[in-house]
Design an enzyme around this catalytic site. Structure first.
Site, PDB file in Angstrom:
ATOM      1  N   GLY A 114       0.780  -1.234   0.000  1.00 62.34           N
ATOM      2  CA  GLY A 114       0.000   0.000   0.000  1.00 62.34           C
ATOM      3  C   GLY A 114       0.802   1.268   0.000  1.00 62.34           C
ATOM      4  N   GLY A 149       2.543   2.439  -2.573  1.00 60.85           N
ATOM      5  CA  GLY A 149       2.610   3.061  -3.895  1.00 60.85           C
ATOM      6  C   GLY A 149       3.726   2.560  -4.787  1.00 60.85           C
ATOM      7  CE  LYS A 150       5.982  -2.729  -2.726  1.00 57.78           C
ATOM      8  NZ  LYS A 150       4.891  -2.450  -1.783  1.00 57.78           N
ATOM      9  CB  THR A 151       2.108  -1.332  -8.248  1.00 56.85           C
ATOM     10  OG1 THR A 151       2.542  -2.513  -7.572  1.00 56.85           O
ATOM     11  CG2 THR A 151       1.633  -1.701  -9.637  1.00 56.85           C
ATOM     12  CB  SER A 208      15.284  -4.374  17.430  1.00 54.04           C
ATOM     13  OG  SER A 208      13.910  -4.705  17.413  1.00 54.04           O
ATOM     14  CE  LYS A 261      12.599  -1.439  15.189  1.00 53.44           C
ATOM     15  NZ  LYS A 261      13.857  -2.121  15.541  1.00 53.44           N
TER      16      LYS A 261
END
Length: 778
Positions: free
Chosen positions: A362, A364-366, A682, A725
């Site tokens: 979600g 916005g890579k595509t 972590s 984080k």
């Protein structure tokens, strides 16, 4: 021969010739023709009809008409729709067109009739034997024609055979046999009986020969082929017709392919391969299945964009404007794309990079890949790799298999139509391997700049140049990408969006898109900033904006229903009435504790939907030195807890911890929300601080959050996902955040919007952590 000259209305016929004694109907629609018929009906019902030389001429003159026509008598008129009149006429006699003029809106013709057509001398004239010979010859020709034609009724043949007058016989045969209007016109122009007889004999003999040849062709074809093979029948008929006529003008499929090959923008190696396949195709005409396979292969080769390229956009400012318009943020991606464009513009060449956009769902890579294609003026091809297991999906199937086809890469190039498109390899981290082959290994040749210059698809077989393709891959998790494949790609991380970024994206993109999608453009539909912020914090919990878009779509649907049910013209969504549309709040941000407490420390963790804060709680109780971990803690975090215990025991004297404490007390570490799995390297310093606080009963500051891994010697190791984080710490209202010293560079790259209001301290060892986290020391 005496001629009778007279004037009468005339009609020009298209593609039709009327002979004397012929009863026929025809339709007229031209105004001149209709008026000529009306004029004839008011007089003696006689009309002169003459055929046009060119049927397409709309307003013919005397030179556009044949000079011999027919005087007819109108028998019947029928009016049809669209101002059309159907006329039934009977041909009376031939006439020659002398003059023609337009009078009172119709054609007025001056014609000369031929009342006596037997004046010409001809062989056998006046000789009963000669007449009989001509009659018998004509009847014999007609009988052969009728037998060859097969469509002439026996009744008509019997009537014709009973006629004993040469003129009447000639006229009746000419009337009843199907002829083109040009042939009928030649008969009409044969004014003298013997000329007409000769013309009719030639026509009958030619027609009989044509039909006989046609039957012979059909018999030859029938002898060669099976009756059930319709396609083969058609091909053999075409082949025999060409052999008989010597007609080489019509190109067959092989010749068409050869022409297309010469037009193809490709190297000689490719063209030579196609020519060989065309030769095989020509020689396989009798084998339908093999010909079909070769045809498909040739068509695929001809559709591939071997050396065909599109022109890239060279205007960097326009490209930047396009990217900024379509997407908010994502500065690293935009800068990398503009750098590629700048290098390509300066050098006019250059290897296309293999970019890999990594980030949560979600984000916005595509969609950014599609915007890049628009900004660079490139063709866009999307290839979804999620769940692809068969290596043949990438490399193609070998042509020996039934149903073979090119792989997705070659097929994408074919769809793009150019050799330099932008090709999106979506979900590259979700390809899998099984007994059918290793898909990720097949992608190595595609994505390696040293190898993809001559990528070999199993179906196409000819090397394909992929060096001009701008590959952009997307992935959710780098860990899912095989190391050799990852080594060939340039990683660009797309991290979680901040609340402010989500607000901008919602206002500038998502809201407008959903308003269009739900048909609310013509109504006053507004959503306040407060409502959007509440949607972001209380109704979604994600790294991207996909869930936010769904919530906006939900309020749009409810608004559309209100507009239709309650006849509203305006709907406004505010923070106060949002719950009426979306229901009760689904998520609550866990805020900082109000007071300092013993054994409770706020840690920071990265998840697939962004960063979260985790409370680590530790209790010490009398026991036998047992050590317990609860809260769905993974193996890595268990090791961190054990390391933290070992470290605390090693510095027990420094903190005045009784040496027998660990034998006489049990230590229980718990992380709330036990149903949610938790793991990651972590949480070491968080657990160590909570354990020491519980043992020494020193409270931990409530406004401090921390992240980092611990070693047995108390060193603090770096971690990942720092942006998410820090964002989680800010949303929780934490004042101070403790991070590893080795993450200082990562903090510098994070935007000031996220760091604003946070006191970020960099830690090298546990002493520094404890000094800032604990309220006081005993």
């Amino acid at each position: 021969m005496s001629e009778e000259i007279t004037r009468m209305p005339a009609v020009a016929l298209r593609g039709m010739t009327i002979l004397p004694s012929m009863i026929v109907h025809f339709d007229v629609s031209r105004d001149k023709s209709i008026k000529a018929i009306e004029q004839a009906m008011t007089a003696d019902q006689k009309l002169f009809v003459v055929t046009q030389r060119d049927p397409e001429a709309s307003d013919p003159g005397i030179d556009d008409l044949y000079h011999i026509g027919t005087v007819v008598e109108i028998k019947q008129l029928v009016k049809l729709p669209k101002n059309i009149i159907r006329v039934l006429v009977e041909g009376l006699e031939r006439a020659e067109l002398l003059e023609m003029e337009v009078s009172a809106g119709y054609l007025d013709a001056k014609v000369a009739t031929f009342p006596d057509v037997k004046d010409q001398d001809y062989p056998g004239k006046g000789d009963e034997v000669g007449q009989q010979a001509m009659i018998r010859n004509l009847k014999e020709l007609f009988q052969k024609y009728a037998q060859a034609n097969g469509k002439i009724s026996q009744e008509l043949v019997r009537q014709i055979m009973e006629i004993e007058d040469l003129e009447h016989l000639t006229d009746q045969i000419a009337i009843h046999i199907p002829l083109y209007y040009e042939e009928k016109q030649r008969i009409l122009e044969a004014v003298f009986l013997y000329d007409r007889y000769e013309e009719l004999c030639v026509i009958l003999a030619n027609e009989e020969n044509i039909m006989r040849i046609k039957v012979q062709l059909q018999e030859k074809v029938k002898a060669r082929i099976d009756k059930n093979q319709k396609e083969y029948i058609l091909r053999e008929q075409l082949k025999l017709i060409r052999e008989e006529l010597g007609d080489d003008t019509t190109l067959d499929d092989a010749q068409h392919f050869l022409e297309e090959t010469e037009k193809l923008t490709a190297g000689e190696e490719v063209k030579e391969k196609i020519r060989k396949e065309i030769k095989r195709f020509s020689n396989s005409a009798g084998n339908t299945s093999e010909a079909g396979v070769i045809r498909g292969y040739i068509e695929t080769l001809l559709e591939m964009p071997w050396d065909k390229m599109s022109e890239d956009n060279e205007d960097i400012s326009a490209a930047r404007k396009q990217l900024d318009q379509d997407h908010y943020g994502l500065e690293k991606v935009k800068e990398r794309v503009l750098e590629f464009l700048a290098v390509r513009t300066l050098t006019r060449k250059g290897d296309s990079p293999i970019l890999c956009l990594v980030g949560p769902p979600g984000t916005g890579k595509t969609s950014i890949a599609k915007s890049i294609a628009e900004a660079l003026n490139k063709q866009y091809v999307r290839i979804c790799l999620g769940g692809v297991r068969d290596e043949a999906e990438i490399r193609g199937h070998r042509r020996t298999y039934v149903g073979a086809m090119p792989g997705r890469i070659a097929n994408g190039l074919k769809m793009a139509g150019v050799k330099n498109p932008l090709m999106l390899l979506d979900e590259v981290d979700k390809v899998s391997s099984d007994y059918k082959g290793d898909t990720s290994s097949a992608l190595l040749e595609v994505l390696d700049p040293e190898q993809n210059v001559r990528f070999r698809d199993h179906y196409i077989e000819i090397p394909v140049d992929l060096s001009e393709v701008l590959f952009i891959a997307t992935a959710n998790d780098v860990q899912g990408i095989p190391r050799p494949l990852l080594d060939r790609m340039e990683l660009i991380e797309i991290s979680s969006y901040t609340e402010n970024e989500k607000l901008h994206i919602a206002k500038e993109h998502l809201l407008k898109k959903q308003i269009r999608k739900h048909g609310l453009e013509n109504y006053t539909f507004t959503v306040s900033d407060g409502a959007l912020k509440k949607m972001i914090t209380s109704y979604t919990r994600e790294a991207g904006v996909r869930g936010l878009e769904r919530r906006i779509g939900e309020i749009c649907r409810k608004a559309a229903k209100e507009i239709l049910e309650e006849k509203k013209t305006a709907v406004r969504i505010t923070e106060s009435n949002l719950s009426r549309y979306l229901g009760k709040e689904r998520y609550h941000v866990e805020k900082a504790n109000e007071k300092d407490e013993v054994g409770i420390v706020r840690g920071l963790a990265w998840t697939s939907v962004g960063g979260v804060t985790l409370q680590v709680e530790v209790n010490c109780m009398p026991g036998k030195g047992d050590f317990k971990l609860t809260g769905q803690i993974g193996d890595v975090m268990k090791e961190s807890a054990q390391t933290a215990i070992s470290y605390i025991r090693s510095v027990g004297d420094k903190w005045n911890i009784d040496r027998g404490f660990f034998r006489e007390h049990d230590i229980h570490i718990h992380i709330p929300e036990g149903a949610v799995p938790k793991d990651g390297p972590s949480a070491g310093i968080t657990m160590a601080t909570a354990i020491l606080s519980a043992i020494t009963e020193i409270p931990v500051r409530a406004d401090v959050a921390m992240t980092g891994e611990i070693t047995l010697r108390g060193r603090v190791l770096p971690i990942g996902g720092l942006k998410e984080k820090l964002l989680a710490a800010k949303n929780a209202g934490m004042h101070r955040v403790l991070v590893p010293e080795k993450n200082r560079v990562d903090v510098q790259e994070i935007s000031g919007e996220i760091k604003k209001g946070l006191d970020i301290r960099f830690m090298e060892n546990m002493d520094e952590v404890l000094e800032l986290a604990l309220c006081s020391q005993k």
